[in-house]
Every structure is written in structure tokens, then in C-alpha cells.
Design an enzyme around this catalytic site. Structure first.
Site, PDB file in Angstrom:
ATOM      1  N   ARG A   1      83.997  62.160  -0.906  1.00 11.51           N
ATOM      2  CA  ARG A   1      84.664  63.383  -1.364  1.00 11.51           C
ATOM      3  C   ARG A   1      86.052  63.081  -1.935  1.00 11.51           C
ATOM      4  O   ARG A   1      86.550  63.801  -2.794  1.00 11.51           O
ATOM      5  CB  ARG A   1      84.767  64.352  -0.179  1.00 11.51           C
ATOM      6  CG  ARG A   1      84.835  65.823  -0.552  1.00 11.51           C
ATOM      7  CD  ARG A   1      84.689  66.682   0.691  1.00 11.51           C
ATOM      8  NE  ARG A   1      83.320  66.702   1.178  1.00 11.51           N
ATOM      9  CZ  ARG A   1      82.350  67.464   0.693  1.00 11.51           C
ATOM     10  NH1 ARG A   1      82.610  68.274  -0.309  1.00 11.51           N
ATOM     11  NH2 ARG A   1      81.141  67.434   1.198  1.00 11.51           N
TER      12      ARG A   1
ATOM     13  N   ASP B   1      79.093  71.635  -8.525  1.00 14.76           N
ATOM     14  CA  ASP B   1      79.122  72.236  -7.194  1.00 14.76           C
ATOM     15  C   ASP B   1      77.934  71.786  -6.348  1.00 14.76           C
ATOM     16  O   ASP B   1      77.391  72.566  -5.575  1.00 14.76           O
ATOM     17  CB  ASP B   1      79.129  73.767  -7.364  1.00 14.76           C
ATOM     18  CG  ASP B   1      79.347  74.509  -6.051  1.00 14.76           C
ATOM     19  OD1 ASP B   1      79.997  73.930  -5.167  1.00 14.76           O
ATOM     20  OD2 ASP B   1      78.870  75.640  -5.922  1.00 14.76           O
TER      21      ASP B   1
ATOM     22  N   CYS C   1     104.018  86.090  -5.713  1.00 17.60           N
ATOM     23  CA  CYS C   1     102.888  87.028  -5.616  1.00 17.60           C
ATOM     24  C   CYS C   1     102.013  86.700  -4.406  1.00 17.60           C
ATOM     25  O   CYS C   1     101.671  85.551  -4.152  1.00 17.60           O
ATOM     26  CB  CYS C   1     102.049  86.955  -6.890  1.00 17.60           C
ATOM     27  SG  CYS C   1     100.571  88.003  -6.863  1.00 17.60           S
TER      28      CYS C   1
ATOM     29  N   CYS D   1      96.483  88.354  -3.458  1.00 18.38           N
ATOM     30  CA  CYS D   1      95.192  87.904  -2.924  1.00 18.38           C
ATOM     31  C   CYS D   1      95.210  87.872  -1.401  1.00 18.38           C
ATOM     32  O   CYS D   1      94.242  88.272  -0.747  1.00 18.38           O
ATOM     33  CB  CYS D   1      94.814  86.537  -3.498  1.00 18.38           C
ATOM     34  SG  CYS D   1      95.985  85.207  -3.161  1.00 18.38           S
TER      35      CYS D   1
ATOM     36  N   CYS E   1      85.475  84.149   5.420  1.00 21.41           N
ATOM     37  CA  CYS E   1      85.388  84.725   4.073  1.00 21.41           C
ATOM     38  C   CYS E   1      84.097  85.538   3.929  1.00 21.41           C
ATOM     39  O   CYS E   1      83.049  85.156   4.446  1.00 21.41           O
ATOM     40  CB  CYS E   1      85.417  83.569   3.062  1.00 21.41           C
ATOM     41  SG  CYS E   1      85.227  84.060   1.346  1.00 21.41           S
TER      42      CYS E   1
ATOM     43  N   CYS F   1      81.920  87.656  -2.873  1.00 19.86           N
ATOM     44  CA  CYS F   1      83.051  88.587  -2.891  1.00 19.86           C
ATOM     45  C   CYS F   1      84.019  88.160  -3.987  1.00 19.86           C
ATOM     46  O   CYS F   1      84.271  86.970  -4.169  1.00 19.86           O
ATOM     47  CB  CYS F   1      83.758  88.568  -1.530  1.00 19.86           C
ATOM     48  SG  CYS F   1      85.249  89.597  -1.471  1.00 19.86           S
TER      49      CYS F   1
ATOM     50  N   CYS G   1      89.732  88.684  -3.997  1.00 16.75           N
ATOM     51  CA  CYS G   1      90.960  87.922  -4.264  1.00 16.75           C
ATOM     52  C   CYS G   1      91.111  87.594  -5.740  1.00 16.75           C
ATOM     53  O   CYS G   1      92.230  87.371  -6.229  1.00 16.75           O
ATOM     54  CB  CYS G   1      91.026  86.663  -3.398  1.00 16.75           C
ATOM     55  SG  CYS G   1      89.806  85.401  -3.799  1.00 16.75           S
TER      56      CYS G   1
END
Length: 313
Positions: free
Chosen positions: A63, A136, A194, A197, A217, A244, A247
Site C-alpha cells: 500500500r 479502487d 471551512c 463537511c 460513515c 452518502c 460531505c
């Protein structure tokens, strides 16, 4: 000098071919060990923020080092491919919601084919290049490599943000054994003060800027978790039944999102007309027909029914 010119020329060829295939952005980084990421990843795993996603704890070394994935790897080519839809499902309070990336055909198939075409065109134009394509689907820290390739920075929600198109896009990589002139890494953080999210996440999954407890999540609960959804998050899903986008929807940078140009990502015509009743009474036949090539197949029908039952008022 000629060697430097050839490395620059390789970069031009790669970016030109990526553009031809419809990728929105292409950046290049030297394949090396991600030294800064090693302690961050180790700490994240030790906190068990990956929950039941055991695969994230596997292949720790691979990884962090693409040279362990591809023999002789010298370059990581990072690519961005938009999935922001022109037509969206209704997003009223009462409607069931799907993450926008799942509207059309499963992105793994669409983008993997494009990456294979990219590698083939590079082999035809440059010569023998060995490499692998990733979407992915392997231990690749794609957001970190995209940042190294200058494509954006990691937002407080841990997603890669791009100043010209926000974050509604897929990331993909070609790891190749060709030495190519790298781009400058993105070192500037344009999130500033900011916290939209963080403030908007109903399950408080964003622990601190840039650190997300994946096991908290909504996407994890509705896709990755195979058993019952914990009762303590009941009433917090805001009708999301697969993934979802909260965010991302509140992120100011996504005002720059532009509709994708990929027909394969368009909404299935029947899905556009789905009512709450259609979702609640969905049969195996309808599921197979509408979601035949969709990312929703990951949950299977029983997983989708579980999610609907959990958010149902």
C-alpha cells in the site's frame, strides 16, 4: 539533456492520450515509498477506523510502495474521471438517496477498460512498457498519489479536492516501469477554515480534519457492513440507502462540478421514475434488471432491503 527531454516528451504523450480517452486530469509522480503516509496509515488502522474492512489492513507494505505492486515501477500516473451527473435523483427529505457515483454502470468496468486502452496506446507510441492499471481495486493509496501528482489536495473529509471540479470524480492509476518527468506535488491546502463537511456529517465520522472513522460513515454502514446496522445510528442516515454524498454536497469546491460526458454513468431510465413504494417493494427481477451492471450489486438485494428498512420512517 536528451534524457530529460525524452522524460518530458513521455509526460506529454501520456497526458495527450489520457485526454483523448476522456480523462479530465492526468498527473505524474515518481514511484517511491510513501514515507509520510506510513505512520498515518498505521495509526488509522490501530484506531480500528477501517471497521470490518479487513482488506485495508492487508498488504501494508504494498500500500505504501508501488514498486512492490509492479516490478521495476518508476512512475505512478494518476487520473481523474468525473461522475457528476447532469440529471439527479430527487433529493427531497423524504426520498431515498443513492450516492451519485452509483447512478450508472459500475465504474470499475468503465474506467478499467479506458486504462487498458491507455496502456496499449502508450506501448504503441513509445515502445515496450510494463505496468498495471488500478481502479479502487488494489492496495494503492490513490488520493495520496493524486496529490503527489499535483491533481489536488486532501480535504477535511479526506477526499481529494480539485480546484476546477471539486470532488465528484473517480481516481485511477497506471503504475509503469517507464521513467517520466513528474509533476509538482500539491502542497497548498485550499480548505482554509471551512468546516462544512465536518459540521454536516450526521454520524460524526470525520474525527478531525483529514481523518475519517470509516466504520462510522454512512457509506460503510450501507455498503461494507454485512451484518445489522447498529441501533445507535438509527435516524441519522437522512434516507441514504447506498453510500452518502453529504460531505461532498456541502463542500464549496463542488460548485465547480461539471456534468460528466460518460453515457455509461447516466441514470438507468427506470431508476429516474422510482417512487418510495417502488424501492420498498423492489423484487429480485427488478433489482437484476435495473442494477445489472451497477455498483449496487455489491449489497445484493437483501442488503438494499436492510438499508431501506433501517431508514424507513
Amino acid at each position: 539533456m536528451s534524457l530529460t527531454i525524452s522524460k518530458e516528451k513521455y509526460a506529454q504523450i501520456i497526458k495527450s492520450q489520457a485526454n483523448r480517452l476522456g480523462f479530465d486530469f492526468c498527473g505524474i509522480a515518481k514511484a517511491d515509498f510513501l514515507e509520510e503516509e506510513a505512520p498515518k496509515l498505521e495509526n488509522w488502522l490501530n484506531q480500528n477506523y477501517h471497521g470490518e474492512m479487513a482488506y485495508l489492513a492487508n498488504h501494508f507494505d504494498k500500500r505504501l510502495d508501488p514498486r512492490r505492486l509492479v516490478d521495476g515501477a518508476k512512475t505512478v500516473v494518476s487520473l481523474i474521471y468525473s461522475y457528476y451527473p447532469e440529471s439527479k435523483l430527487p433529493e427531497n427529505t423524504e426520498d431515498y438517496k443513492l450516492a451519485k457515483y452509483a447512478y450508472g454502470k459500475d465504474y470499475h468496468f468503465v474506467i478499467k477498460d479506458k486504462l487498458k486502452s491507455l496502456l496499449q496506446s502508450l506501448q504503441e507510441e513509445i515502445g515496450e512498457i510494463n505496468g498495471r492499471a488500478f481502479v479502487d481495486s488494489a492496495p494503492v493509496m490513490e488520493r495520496q498519489w493524486a496529490q503527489k501528482a499535483g491533481l489536488g489536495w486532501l480535504g477535511k473529509n479526506s477526499l481529494l479536492l480539485n480546484r476546477k471540479m471539486g470532488s465528484f470524480f473517480f481516481l485511477a492509476e497506471l503504475i509503469i516501469d517507464l521513467e517520466v518527468a513528474p509533476d509538482h506535488a500539491m502542497t497548498q491546502d485550499y480548505c482554509g477554515t471551512c468546516t462544512k463537511c465536518i459540521d454536516a456529517c450526521p454520524t460524526d465520522a470525520i474525527i478531525e480534519p483529514g481523518v475519517v472513522n470509516g466504520a462510522q460513515c454512512i457509506s460503510y454502514f450501507t455498503i461494507e457492513l454485512k451484518e445489522s446496522i447498529p441501533s445507535e445510528v438509527k435516524g441519522k442516515f437522512e434516507n441514504w440507502i447506498f453510500g452518502c454524498d453529504i460531505c461532498q454536497d456541502v463542500c464549496p469546491w463542488n460548485r465547480f462540478s461539471k456534468p460528466h460526458q460518460e453515457p455509461e454513468f447516466n441514470l438507468h431510465p427506470e431508476l429516474m421514475a422510482f417512487s418510495k413504494k417502488d424501492w420498498e417493494e423492489i423484487t429480485q427481477e427488478t433489482f437484476n434488471k435495473v442494477f445489472q451492471k451497477s455498483a449496487l450489486k455489491r449489497t445484493k438485494l437483501e442488503g438494499l432491503r436492510r438499508n431501506i428498512s433501517f431508514v424507513k420512517k
